[in-house]
Design a protein around this motif. Structure first.
Motif, PDB file in Angstrom:
ATOM      1  N   ALA A  73       0.725  -1.264  -0.098  1.00  0.00           N
ATOM      2  CA  ALA A  73       0.115  -0.131  -0.121  1.00  0.00           C
ATOM      3  C   ALA A  73       1.010   1.236   0.014  1.00  0.00           C
ATOM      4  O   ALA A  73       0.465   2.186  -0.782  1.00  0.00           O
ATOM      5  N   TYR A  74       1.955   1.340   0.784  1.00  0.00           N
ATOM      6  CA  TYR A  74       2.684   2.253   0.917  1.00  0.00           C
ATOM      7  C   TYR A  74       4.096   2.479   0.029  1.00  0.00           C
ATOM      8  O   TYR A  74       4.707   3.500   0.061  1.00  0.00           O
ATOM      9  N   GLY A  75       4.286   1.309  -0.524  1.00  0.00           N
ATOM     10  CA  GLY A  75       5.296   1.280  -1.444  1.00  0.00           C
ATOM     11  C   GLY A  75       6.650   1.479  -0.263  1.00  0.00           C
ATOM     12  O   GLY A  75       7.805   2.004  -1.049  1.00  0.00           O
ATOM     13  N   VAL A  76       6.818   1.152   0.785  1.00  0.00           N
ATOM     14  CA  VAL A  76       7.945   1.248   1.770  1.00  0.00           C
ATOM     15  C   VAL A  76       8.617  -0.055   1.640  1.00  0.00           C
ATOM     16  O   VAL A  76       8.287  -1.095   1.096  1.00  0.00           O
ATOM     17  N   GLY A  77       9.993   0.217   1.848  1.00  0.00           N
ATOM     18  CA  GLY A  77      10.998  -1.122   1.728  1.00  0.00           C
ATOM     19  C   GLY A  77      10.863  -1.942   2.668  1.00  0.00           C
ATOM     20  O   GLY A  77      10.131  -1.571   3.924  1.00  0.00           O
ATOM     21  N   ALA A  78      11.078  -3.304   2.681  1.00  0.00           N
ATOM     22  CA  ALA A  78      10.897  -4.160   3.588  1.00  0.00           C
ATOM     23  C   ALA A  78      11.573  -3.929   4.876  1.00  0.00           C
ATOM     24  O   ALA A  78      11.165  -4.390   6.035  1.00  0.00           O
TER      25      ALA A  78
END
Length: 145
Positions: A73-78
């Motif tokens: 959803a937020y496109g953040v890195g793992a």
């Protein structure tokens, strides 16, 4: 005793209305997340909470599903998921990949079907109304209203 109406009473009722909307949205989103979690957990054994060798509980299915949803959803890195959900980068990536595969397998027949003539006519009508005749809801302009 006569009831006095002033700006505070309006503000309080307005605040209560907004609070009600916020709580409804949280409940709605949380019920969708819970539905996804149960469906994915029943489909993919990776999402079932297990005990480790020391008989301690491992990550819950909610943690794994939440991590996958946040990445998508937020496109953040793992690696950023670790700070919020306490889940390692490798585990978050593996969970996200398995989550995507499970969701596609579970919901593909319902949501990834070919459009029928009624669906195409409806999408074309929406496109005309939004100023894009002959276009079927392109992702490139979905944010325009």
């Amino acid at each position: 005793m006569k009831k006095v109406h002033d700006h505070r009473s309006f503000s309080a009722s307005n605040d209560m209305r907004l609070l009600g909307e916020i709580l409804w949205r949280i409940t709605y989103v949380s019920s969708i997340t819970t539905l996804l979690m149960y469906r994915v957990e029943n489909h993919e054994p990776y999402f079932v909470q297990r005990r480790n060798a020391a008989k301690m509980f491992g990550l819950s299915s909610l943690q794994k599903v939440t991590a996958a949803l946040r990445i998508l959803a937020y496109g953040v890195g793992a690696d950023l998921i670790d700070e919020y959900i306490r889940i390692g980068e490798t585990t978050a990536i593996k969970g996200m990949k398995l989550f995507v595969k499970a969701v596609i397998l579970i919901f593909r027949d319902v949501y990834l079907r070919s459009p029928n003539s009624n669906g195409i006519a409806r999408l074309l009508a929406i496109g005309v109304k939004q100023g894009f005749p002959y276009m079927l809801r392109s992702i490139d302009y979905m944010h325009w209203k």
